[in-house]
Design a protein around this motif. Structure first.
Motif, PDB file in Angstrom:
ATOM      1  N   TRP A 150     -11.264   9.989   4.310  1.00  0.00           N
ATOM      2  CA  TRP A 150     -10.090  10.310   5.138  1.00  0.00           C
ATOM      3  C   TRP A 150      -9.590  11.712   4.805  1.00  0.00           C
ATOM      4  O   TRP A 150      -9.306  12.021   3.653  1.00  0.00           O
TER       5      TRP A 150
ATOM      6  N   SER B  80       0.847  -1.204   0.000  1.00  0.00           N
ATOM      7  CA  SER B  80       0.000   0.000   0.000  1.00  0.00           C
ATOM      8  C   SER B  80       0.874   1.242   0.000  1.00  0.00           C
ATOM      9  O   SER B  80       2.070   1.178   0.285  1.00  0.00           O
TER      10      SER B  80
ATOM     11  N   GLU C 186      -4.489   4.548  -6.355  1.00  0.00           N
ATOM     12  CA  GLU C 186      -5.192   5.362  -5.356  1.00  0.00           C
ATOM     13  C   GLU C 186      -5.048   6.851  -5.692  1.00  0.00           C
ATOM     14  O   GLU C 186      -4.024   7.271  -6.231  1.00  0.00           O
TER      15      GLU C 186
ATOM     16  N   LYS D 103      -8.866   7.982  -0.196  1.00  0.00           N
ATOM     17  CA  LYS D 103      -9.750   6.870   0.139  1.00  0.00           C
ATOM     18  C   LYS D 103      -9.159   6.036   1.273  1.00  0.00           C
ATOM     19  O   LYS D 103      -9.873   5.367   1.993  1.00  0.00           O
ATOM     20  N   THR D 104      -7.829   6.046   1.375  1.00  0.00           N
ATOM     21  CA  THR D 104      -7.155   5.236   2.394  1.00  0.00           C
ATOM     22  C   THR D 104      -6.466   6.136   3.414  1.00  0.00           C
ATOM     23  O   THR D 104      -6.027   7.244   3.090  1.00  0.00           O
ATOM     24  N   GLN D 105      -6.340   5.627   4.606  1.00  0.00           N
ATOM     25  CA  GLN D 105      -5.753   6.415   5.688  1.00  0.00           C
ATOM     26  C   GLN D 105      -4.263   6.646   5.453  1.00  0.00           C
ATOM     27  O   GLN D 105      -3.719   7.704   5.785  1.00  0.00           O
TER      28      GLN D 105
END
Length: 948
Positions: A849, A794, A903, A928-930
Motif C-alpha cells: 500500500w 486497527s 504495524e 502493510k495495511t490500507q
C-alpha cells in the motif's frame, strides 16, 4: 437486539419459519420436532422478532416435557424473552413459569437441577426469584457436587441483586459454613469466590485462618486466592506483608497457571529484590518448561517488563533467558535476543557472545527452516555486542567472516557491515581482518557484499604486502582480459576453436544465448560487418565472482572496483620504492578500467553502462594518469574521515535514544521520607524490610509521582453540545492501546428533573462500542459523569457520533440533542520507532500500500518543512542529521513509526526548492495495511501547509 445475552447465533431471517409452523411443531408429541422448533424460535427472538403468541403454547406443551434438550432450550428461551413491561414490572404470565422452575429445582435428575440453577444466575427479576429461594438453599446440601457448585453461584448472583441483601440476609454466613465443610474443589472455589465478591472480610479471615493449608488447595481455589490478595493489597498496601508469604509458598504449586499468576502478583505488590528475583526465576522456569509458543511469548513479555524496572536483577538471569533460543520459533528467538541485548554488562558479555557463537555454528547444519534468517539475527546481535564492548570483537569477527559467501544475502551484508565497523574501531585487529578478508574474497557472490568488501580493502590495506595482495586478489577475481573478444571472419578455423575452448560463448545475432552464470547476452541483428559477433570470454571457474557480476551488467560494482584499485595504486606509490613496479601496476590497472569501459559500451550486454559508473571509471583513469597532492589527500584520507564521522554520529544517536528511554523522575521537596534505620523492625520479615527500603527509595526519587500533563488534558476535552442547549455535554477522550475511554460530563441546565436521559453513541471505522447505554435521572442543575468504552481493532482514523435523549415531566415527547462528532486521530495509535536502513529498505520493497502526497506548503525552507512533517506525524527521522545539513536545494529523508498493533508506517520525504523559493516534491507513505497509508496521507495533507 441490543440486550445482553449469553447466547448469540447468526440466523438468516429470510428463511425463517412462520410462527404458526413453530406452534404446530411444539404442540406435537415428537421431541425431535420440538427441539428443532425451539431452536428456530430462539434464533428468531435473537434477531429481533417478538413472537408473543408462542408463550402460552410453550407453557402448555414444552414445560411438561421430560427431554433434557427441550428443557435446556426452554431455559434459553426464558432467558431472552421480555419478562417486564415498559414500566419495569414483571409480566403477570411470568408467574406461570415459577412453579415449573421450583419443580426443576427439586427434580430427581441432577442435570435438570444444575441447568436450572445456572439459569437463575442470569435472572434479574426479584418477583420471579423470591419464591424459589428456599429450593435454592436446599440444593446447597445436595449430595452431588455439580448441584452444590451451581447452587452457590445462584446464591451469589441473587445476593448481588439490588434487593439481594434483603432476600438472603445470612447468605455470607451460610456460604462460609459450606466452605468449611465442602470437599469438592470446584464447589469450594465458588464458595470462596462468593465470599470474596460479597463479603470480603469473611474471605480474608478464612484465608488467614487456613494460611498453612493454601498450598494444598486446588488450582481453581488458589487462583481466586491470588485475585483476593491483589484486590486487598491494592486498597491497603500496608497489609501486603501478610500475604507475600502466601504468594511465595504458592510459587512451588504444581499448576503452571498458579505459578504464573503468583509471579505477576509478586511483581505488582512488591519491589523487594528477593520478591522480584523469585518472580523472574519463575518466569524463566516457565519459559523453558512450556512447549506452547504463545505461552513463551507471553512470559517473554513479562520478562521484558521486569527488565525495564528491575534491570539489575534481570542481569543475573541473562543466561537463563538465553536458553529460550532453543525454541525453533523465530518470534521467540527475536524477542529473546532483544531482551538479552539490553542486559549485557562487562561481567556477562563473554558468556553471552560465546552462546551466540555456538548458535551461529548450529545454523551451519541446515536442518532447521529459516536458518538464514536466524543466522542474520544472531549476526546483528553479535554486531551490537561488539559495538558496545569492542574487546569481544576479536573472538567473533573471524568466525563471522566465514559467512561472507552466505546464500542469504542479508546475512552476508550484516557480516560485512559488522567487519567494516570493527576494523575501524579495533586498530589491533586490522591486519588479521584484512588477511582473512583477502583469503575469503573469492567466496563472495553478492554485489552489495563485494562493494563493501572492496571499500574495506581500499581503505585499510596499508603495508606494501597488504596493498600488493589486495591488487592481486582483485585481478584474480576479475580473471583474464579482455572481457569479450571480436574474431575476424578471415581467421582460420583453429583460432576460432581456441576461442571456444577458453570457455567462451558466441552470442547469436538472431536469438539470445544463456551464459554460464544464467544471464542472457544479445546481439543486434543489424551488425553486418567483416567481423563475427562479439564473444564473451568467461574466466576459469576459480576466478569467478567479480567477473561473473560484471558480465551480468553490474557496472556500479565495476566503478567500485576502479575506485578500490585507484586507492591501492595511490597507496602503493607511497610504500613502494621502485617506480618501475608502480608503473607496471598502473598500466595493468588502466588496462582493467579500459576493458570495463569497452565491455559497457559494446553490444555484448543487453544494456550499456550507466552514465554515473562511466564518469566514475573515467575519473579514476584520469587520476592515475595525473595525480595531484590535494586529490591524493581526498582519496586516501577524506573517505575514511567521513566514515569515522558517520560512526560517531551513529553512536551519539544511540546514546541519545537511551537517554530518552530513561525515566526521569522528580520528587516534591515536601514529600515524606521514612528513615529505614529508625523504623521499628519488630515482627517484620526480611522481605518486608527490603520492600520498605525499595518503597522509600522510589518515594525519594519521585518514582511514585506521575506528573500529569494538564495542558495535554485540556487539549483532549471536546465540547459536544452548544452553550445554549438545555443539556450541556463535554467529553475527555483517553486513548489507551486497544481501548478508547470517553468520560462524558452531562450538565442539566434547566430547573426540571430530566428522566430517562440516555447517551446514545455510534461509530464509523474500525471502532466498536463495548457497553449498552443506560438511562439516568438528572436532578435540576446537577451533573452526571458517564463513561463509554470503545474497542479499536486497527490503526485507522475513526469517528464517534451520537446524541443525548431525555424526557421531562411536562413534555410527553422525548427531546434529542445532537452531539458534535468526535474524530479519533491516527496519531494516538502510532509512536516514533527506530529500525536499521536495511530493514527500512526491505519493508519499503515488500509493502504493497502506497499513498503519494504532493508537497503543497507555504514553508520555504526544506529543513523547516521536514521538522514540521515529523512533528505533525509523530514519526522518527531515520536519516542522520549530517546528511540533512547544507543548502543544496534538495532534501530526502526517511521517517518511521510503529502502531500499537505492531504495524509499520514508512514515509519518504523528497523535496526540491524551486527558483521562485517555493518547495515542490512528494511525500510517499507505505504500509502493510490500507488504513495507515490513507489516514497518514490525510493527516499530512491537512497539516503540511504549516498550520497547527
Amino acid at each position: 437486539m441490543e440486550k445482553s445475552c449469553t447466547l448469540l447465533i447468526h440466523f438468516d431471517k429470510g428463511t425463517a419459519a412462520i410462527a404458526n409452523e413453530i406452534k404446530e411443531a411444539l404442540e406435537g408429541s415428537d421431541d425431535a420436532a420440538k427441539v428443532d422448533a425451539m431452536k428456530k424460535a430462539i434464533m428468531l427472538l435473537l434477531n429481533g422478532e417478538t413472537l408473543p403468541q408462542l408463550f402460552i403454547t410453550i407453557v402448555r406443551y414444552v414445560l411438561p416435557s421430560e427431554d433434557h434438550t427441550v428443557q435446556k432450550l426452554l431455559l434459553l428461551y426464558l432467558e431472552i424473552i421480555e419478562k417486564t413491561d415498559a414500566r419495569g414490572r414483571v409480566l403477570p404470565e411470568m408467574i406461570l413459569i415459577c412453579q415449573n422452575l421450583r419443580n426443576n429445582l427439586q427434580h430427581p435428575n441432577e442435570y435438570i437441577r444444575g441447568v436450572t440453577l445456572r439459569f437463575l444466575c442470569r435472572l434479574n427479576e426479584t418477583e420471579i426469584i423470591e419464591p424459589l429461594i428456599p429450593s435454592v438453599l436446599q440444593n446447597l446440601e445436595h449430595r452431588h457436587p455439580y448441584i452444590r457448585r451451581n447452587a452457590i453461584l445462584a446464591v451469589m448472583s441473587i445476593y448481588k441483586l439490588p434487593q439481594g441483601e434483603q432476600l438472603l440476609v445470612d447468605a455470607p454466613e451460610m456460604i462460609e459454613k459450606v466452605l468449611s465443610t465442602e470437599q469438592d474443589q470446584s464447589a469450594k472455589r465458588n464458595a470462596f469466590l462468593m465470599l470474596f465478591t460479597c463479603a470480603q472480610d469473611r474471605a480474608v479471615n478464612y484465608l488467614l485462618t487456613h494460611v498453612d493449608r493454601v498450598p494444598e488447595w486446588g488450582e481453581l481455589l488458589q487462583m481466586v486466592v491470588l485475585e483476593l490478595i491483589r484486590k486487598v493489597c491494592r486498597t491497603n498496601r500496608g497489609e501486603k506483608g501478610k500475604y507475600i508469604k502466601i504468594i511465595i509458598s504458592l510459587l512451588n504449586a504444581p499448576s503452571t497457571a498458579v505459578i504464573y499468576e503468583c509471579a505477576g502478583t509478586l511483581v505488582s505488590l512488591s519491589s523487594a529484590p528477593t520478591a522480584i528475583r523469585a518472580a523472574a526465576n519463575t518466569y524463566c522456569q516457565l519459559l523453558l518448561s512450556q512447549s506452547d509458543n504463545n505461552v513463551k511469548l507471553i512470559v517473554l513479555d513479562q520478562l521484558n517488563e521486569l527488565k525495564s524496572s528491575h534491570r539489575e536483577i534481570m542481569v543475573d538471569l541473562i543466561m537463563d533467558v538465553l536458553r529460550a533460543l532453543s525454541s525453533p520459533n523465530l518470534d521467540i528467538r527475536r524477542k529473546t535476543i532483544d531482551i538479552v541485548l539490553e542486559l549485557i554488562t562487562p561481567r556477562n558479555i563473554n558468556e553471552v557472545v560465546l552462546s551466540l557463537k555456538k548458535e551461529v555454528v548450529k545454523t551451519q547444519g541446515g536442518e532447521l527452516e529459516k536458518n538464514g534468517e536466524y543466522r542474520q539475527m544472531l549476526i546483528q546481535a553479535i554486531h551490537s555486542c561488539a559495538i558496545k564492548f569492542p574487546e569481544v570483537a576479536s573472538t567473533v569477527v573471524h568466525l563471522l567472516m566465514d559467512f561472507l559467501g552466505d546464500s542469504n544475502i542479508a546475512s552476508a551484508v550484516d557480516v560485512i557491515v559488522f567487519v567494516r565497523e570493527i576494523i575501524e574501531m579495533n586498530p589491533k585487529l586490522r591486519v588479521s581482518i584484512i588477511t582473512r578478508l583477502l583469503d575469503n574474497f573469492y567466496q563472495i557472490r553478492a554485489a552489495r557484499v563485494c562493494s563493501c568488501a572492496l571499500w574495506i580493502i581500499g581503505e585499510y590495506c596499508q603495508s606494501l604486502s597488504e596493498v600488493e595482495s589486495g591488487i592481486a586478489t582483485i585481478k584474480q577475481c576479475l580473471g583474464e582480459l579482455p572481457f569479450f573478444s571480436i574474431v575476424e571472419e578471415g581467421e582460420d578455423t583453429d583460432s576460432s576453436k581456441k576461442v571456444q575452448q577458453a570457455n567462451s560463448i558466441t552470442v547469436s545475432s538472431r536469438r539470445p544465448a544463456i551464459l554460464a552464470d544464467g544471464t542472457y547476452a544479445t546481439q543486434s541483428a543489424a551488425s553486418e560487418t567483416a567481423f563475427s559477433p562479439p564473444t564473451l570470454v568467461q574466466g576459469s571457474l576459480t576466478s569467478g565472482n567479480l567477473r561473473s557480476l560484471l558480465l551480468t551488467g553490474d557496472f556500479f560494482l565495476g566503478a567500485v572496483v576502479a575506485c578500490t584499485l585507484t586507492k591501492l595504486v595511490l597507496r602503493l606509490e607511497e610504500v613502494q620504492p621502485s617506480h618501475v613496479e608502480v608503473n607496471k601496476v598502473i598500466t595493468q590497472t588502466l588496462l582493467i578500467m579500459v576493458s570495463m569501459l569497452q565491455l559497457g559500451q559494446s553490444a555484448v550486454l543487453s544494456h550499456p553502462i550507466d552514465n554515473d559508473s562511466y564518469d566514475r571509471i573515467v575519473l579514476c583513469i584520469r587520476l592515475l594518469c595525473n595525480t595531484g597532492d590535494e586529490v591524493r589527500k581526498i582519496w586516501l584520507q577524506s573517505c575514511r574521515q567521513s566514515f569515522v564521522k558517520m560512526l560517531s554520529e551513529k553512536q551519539l544517536r544511540e546514546t541519545e535514544e537511551l537517554k530518552a528511554k530513561a525515566q526521569v523522575s522528580h520528587a516534591q521537596p515536601d514529600d515524606l521520607i521514612d528513615f529505614y534505620h529508625l523504623k521499628s523492625r519488630k515482627g517484620m520479615s526480611q522481605l518486608e524490610l527490603e520492600d520498605e527500603v525499595q518503597d522509600d527509595l522510589k518515594r525519594a526519587t519521585g518514582e511514585f509521582i506521575k506528573d500529569a500533563d494538564d495542558a495535554n488534558k485540556l487539549n483532549r476535552i471536546l465540547q459536544l453540545t452548544g452553550f445554549s442547549d438545555l443539556v450541556y455535554a463535554e467529553a475527555y477522550v483517553t486513548v489507551h492501546h486497544y481501548d478508547i475511554v470517553l468520560d462524558v460530563t452531562v450538565i442539566n441546565r434547566t430547573k426540571e428533573t430530566l428522566q430517562n436521559l440516555c447517551l446514545e453513541l455510534a461509530t464509523m471505522g474500525d471502532l466498536k462500542l463495548v457497553e449498552r447505554p443506560q438511562n439516568y435521572t438528572l436532578a435540576p442543575e446537577s451533573s452526571k459523569q458517564i463513561k463509554a468504552n470503545i474497542k479499536v481493532s486497527s490503526t485507522e482514523t475513526g469517528v464517534i457520533f451520537g446524541n443525548i435523549v431525555y424526557e421531562t415531566s411536562n413534555v410527553l415527547e422525548r427531546t434529542v440533542v445532537v452531539l458534535n462528532d468526535i474524530h479519533i486521530d491516527i496519531m494516538d495509535y502510532i509512536s516514533p520507532a527506530v529500525c536499521s536502513d536495511s530493514a527500512f529498505r526491505t519493508m519499503w520493497a515488500e509493502f504493497e500500500w502506497e499513498n503519494k502526497v504532493a508537497v503543497n506548503t507555504i514553508i520555504q525552507e526544506e529543513k523547516e518543512f521536514l521538522d514540521h512533517i515529523i512533528k505533525s506525524t509523530n514519526m522518527k527521522c531515520l536519516t542522520a542529521p549530517s546528511a540533512l545539513d547544507g543548502e543544496c536545494g534538495f532534501l530526502a529523508a526517511n521517517l518511521y513509526a510503529k502502531s500499537v498493533f505492531g504495524e509499520d508506517a514508512l514515509v519518504n520525504v523528497s523535496i526540491e526548492k524551486q527558483t521562485d523559493g517555493k518547495l515542490s516534491g512528494y511525500i510517499r507513505i507505505r504500509s502493510k495495511t490500507q488504513g495507515i497509508a490513507l489516514s497518514l496521507g490525510d493527516k499530512i495533507t491537512l497539516k503540511q501547509k504549516g498550520g497547527s
